[in-house]
Design a protein around this motif. Sequence first.
Motif: not given
Length: 363
Positions: A266-294
């Motif tokens: 109990m309390g052990e760290t685990a990683e949940l994985r969605i096997e049938d859905e993938r992250v599309a090819s692109g460029i991975l960036v930190p969330l802090t690098a993207i700003a939302q605006g209009h």
Amino acid sequence: MARLALVVPLAALLLSACHEAPPAKDERRAVSVQQLTANSGQSAITYAGEIRSAFESQLGFQVAGRIVERAVSAGDSVRAGQVLFRLDGSDYARALDSAAAQTGAAQSAAATQRADLARSRDLLAQGFISQAEFDQQKAATDQAQAQLRAAGAQRGTAAAQVGRTVLTAPRGGVITQVEGEVGQVVGAGQAVLTFADPSRPEVAVSLSEGGLGPVQRAKRLSVTLWSDPSRKYAVKLRSIAGAADPATRTFAARFSIIAPGETLRMGETAELRIEDERVASGILVPLTAIAQGHDAQGYDKAQAWVVDRRTMTVQPRTVKVGQASGDKLTVLSGLRPGETIVTAGIHLLRAGEKVRIAEVPAS
């Protein structure tokens, strides 16, 4: 005169040194940056979680008192009926003695009334007393019996209270957290430990709002343990909270492990994985690098700040973003591998502003 000729140039040299201007302070804004690289292929969507029990409860005493014994610690495995905590039961023992004495007195009084009723019945048959006198004796006997039952109930309650000063395990399981200590005064119902049944392990995950859809659509889910990535288990979604946590703005989700095959910690760290859905090819960036605006028309847009290494200035650039995974976000278009973007402090920047790269000390 020759000595004077040497002194005058030397004095002039020292005077000019005293008036030399200090080095100019670098006023450019310091920023953290990252040079972009392309994702290699597609990767599964993953979420960090924790092994928990489907049957997890906080245990406490049903009576108030001062803790005099703690028999377990966090992480201990216990069997059904094992003693976990004890309270000082002297007050409850005295209450039991008092209730027992009252029960004894009530028994004596009831026995006396029954004997008197038997004699009154004989006297009534012989005509020595009236029916009214017999009815009074019968009522007194019934009252004595009622008092005996009340005293017996009080004694039973007092005995139960004494028994409740000892907290035992309701079933076999694992102690995951201990909150009570010897000498602490606790109230009735106050939790002193957390108890979990390891026979029904689950994975607890906090999902962002963007992660709800992929998890609910997923047909194949699995979990691996950080302590041993080779151990992989199939899981299925059991529940998702109906409202987000007000502090973290995430939704608590539980995933049942279909066939654990062994006891998980109990309390052990685990990683949940969605096997049938993938992250599309692109460029991975930190969330802090993207700003939302209009934009000018009022439509939502996402933008990143790109650093021109030649002029050391920054410019905003509109980008198209995809799936978030942990603290990373996939940029589908708008950025190119090799470019440098700002990863922190983007809300303080102005278009064309000169910046300098902050030196981050090694940890």
